[in-house]
Design a protein around this motif. Structure first.
Motif, PDB file in Angstrom:
ATOM      1  N   THR A  79       0.971  -1.045   0.335  1.00  7.81           N
ATOM      2  CA  THR A  79      -0.053  -0.079   0.054  1.00  7.81           C
ATOM      3  C   THR A  79       0.850   1.194  -0.204  1.00  7.81           C
ATOM      4  N   ILE A  80       0.347   2.344  -0.536  1.00  3.10           N
ATOM      5  CA  ILE A  80       0.983   3.664  -0.722  1.00  3.10           C
ATOM      6  C   ILE A  80       0.345   4.685   0.163  1.00  3.10           C
ATOM      7  N   ASP A  81       0.808   5.301   0.949  1.00  2.55           N
ATOM      8  CA  ASP A  81       0.336   6.317   1.716  1.00  2.55           C
ATOM      9  C   ASP A  81       0.848   7.690   1.416  1.00  2.55           C
ATOM     10  N   VAL A  82       0.402   8.571   1.082  1.00  6.61           N
ATOM     11  CA  VAL A  82       0.970   9.815   0.511  1.00  6.61           C
ATOM     12  C   VAL A  82       0.777  10.926   1.841  1.00  6.61           C
ATOM     13  N   ILE A  83       1.695  11.238   2.207  1.00  7.97           N
ATOM     14  CA  ILE A  83       1.533  12.211   3.633  1.00  7.97           C
ATOM     15  C   ILE A  83       1.914  13.828   3.121  1.00  7.97           C
ATOM     16  N   ARG A  84       0.853  14.510   3.749  1.00  9.04           N
ATOM     17  CA  ARG A  84       1.060  16.016   3.594  1.00  9.04           C
ATOM     18  C   ARG A  84       0.447  16.604   4.992  1.00  9.04           C
ATOM     19  N   ASP A  85       1.310  17.434   5.375  1.00 12.79           N
ATOM     20  CA  ASP A  85       0.763  18.222   6.720  1.00 12.79           C
ATOM     21  C   ASP A  85       0.815  17.092   7.854  1.00 12.79           C
ATOM     22  N   ASN A  86       1.725  16.204   7.978  1.00 14.19           N
ATOM     23  CA  ASN A  86       1.745  14.820   9.062  1.00 14.19           C
ATOM     24  C   ASN A  86       0.383  14.192   8.957  1.00 14.19           C
ATOM     25  N   ARG A  87      -0.333  14.184   7.904  1.00 10.33           N
ATOM     26  CA  ARG A  87      -1.627  13.309   7.678  1.00 10.33           C
ATOM     27  C   ARG A  87      -1.237  12.486   6.522  1.00 10.33           C
ATOM     28  N   VAL A  89      -2.923  11.757   3.169  1.00 10.11           N
ATOM     29  CA  VAL A  89      -4.231  12.303   2.401  1.00 10.11           C
ATOM     30  C   VAL A  89      -4.724  11.326   1.474  1.00 10.11           C
ATOM     31  N   GLU A  90      -3.832  10.321   1.217  1.00  7.30           N
ATOM     32  CA  GLU A  90      -4.304   9.293   0.269  1.00  7.30           C
ATOM     33  C   GLU A  90      -3.783   7.893   0.419  1.00  7.30           C
ATOM     34  N   LYS A  91      -4.429   6.847   0.224  1.00  6.06           N
ATOM     35  CA  LYS A  91      -4.003   5.762   0.744  1.00  6.06           C
ATOM     36  C   LYS A  91      -4.333   4.799  -0.513  1.00  6.06           C
ATOM     37  N   ARG A  92      -3.265   4.421  -1.188  1.00  9.31           N
ATOM     38  CA  ARG A  92      -3.356   3.498  -2.570  1.00  9.31           C
ATOM     39  C   ARG A  92      -3.209   1.968  -2.300  1.00  9.31           C
ATOM     40  N   VAL A  93      -4.082   1.248  -2.890  1.00  9.34           N
ATOM     41  CA  VAL A  93      -3.786  -0.166  -2.579  1.00  9.34           C
ATOM     42  C   VAL A  93      -3.426  -0.801  -4.035  1.00  9.34           C
ATOM     43  N   LEU A  94      -2.290  -1.073  -4.074  1.00  8.08           N
ATOM     44  CA  LEU A  94      -1.707  -1.728  -5.545  1.00  8.08           C
ATOM     45  C   LEU A  94      -2.255  -2.861  -5.889  1.00  8.08           C
ATOM     46  N   THR A  95      -2.414  -2.909  -7.277  1.00  8.94           N
ATOM     47  CA  THR A  95      -3.011  -4.275  -7.775  1.00  8.94           C
ATOM     48  C   THR A  95      -1.796  -4.517  -9.007  1.00  8.94           C
ATOM     49  N   LEU A  96      -1.997  -5.801  -9.514  1.00  8.56           N
ATOM     50  CA  LEU A  96      -1.315  -6.113 -10.800  1.00  8.56           C
ATOM     51  C   LEU A  96      -1.255  -5.315 -12.069  1.00  8.56           C
ATOM     52  N   PRO A  97      -0.277  -4.686 -12.554  1.00 11.83           N
ATOM     53  CA  PRO A  97      -0.452  -3.674 -13.630  1.00 11.83           C
ATOM     54  C   PRO A  97      -0.711  -4.716 -14.652  1.00 11.83           C
ATOM     55  N   GLU A  98      -1.631  -4.149 -15.805  1.00 12.46           N
ATOM     56  CA  GLU A  98      -1.801  -4.916 -17.088  1.00 12.46           C
ATOM     57  C   GLU A  98      -0.424  -5.248 -17.946  1.00 12.46           C
TER      58      GLU A  98
END
Length: 148
Positions: A79-87, A89-98
């Motif tokens: 999973t990828i967590d994008v952090i801004r201002d100590n929070r 702001v986005e959480k991505r769950v990765l899948t197998l790319p085509e």
């Protein structure tokens, strides 16, 4: 409430690559060439995880321009967590790319990529359930086993 998981200090701005299979952080670090970026990078190995037992984590401080979505081919638990201002702001769950380019390499010695070494190594996902990719030039099979 403490659930036994390791707590790591926060980031003002950056990215957390989480839920990497235990022992896999260095493969991700090397693939992303993180030694070449001008940012603080923390690698946490064998952190306790209620979901996975143990996991690795990579924290990158500051904005980055690396395409992290392609990491799903190396480990689709990430999973990828994008952090801004100590929070977060986005959480991505990765899948197998085509399709993937220059992430995995064709092992077929007769493939055109062995002769024409400047050609990109391009693979297409042909069996999502079994995690099978095939070289777009020679159809060589590439498969990553699921890790427990």
């Amino acid at each position: 409430m403490d659930n036994g998981e390791l707590r790591i200090g926060g980031l003002q701005e950056g990215v957390v690559i989480d839920h990497i299979h235990a022992g896999g952080a260095m493969e991700i670090y090397n693939y992303l060439n993180l030694e070449k970026i001008d940012a603080s990078v923390a690698i946490i190995k064998n952190a306790r995880s209620s979901k996975m037992g143990k996991k690795d984590i990579i924290k990158i401080e500051g904005p980055i321009t690396i395409d992290l979505e392609v990491l799903g081919v190396l480990d689709d638990n990430i999973t990828i967590d994008v952090i801004r201002d100590n929070r977060i702001v986005e959480k991505r769950v990765l899948t197998l790319p085509e399709t993937v380019t220059n992430i995995i390499k064709c092992k077929n010695p007769r493939c055109i990529t062995s002769v024409e070494q400047e050609l990109p190594h391009r693979f297409k996902l042909t069996d999502r359930d079994n995690r099978v990719y095939r070289c777009m030039y020679c159809e060589q099979r590439w498969h990553r086993n699921r890790r427990k």
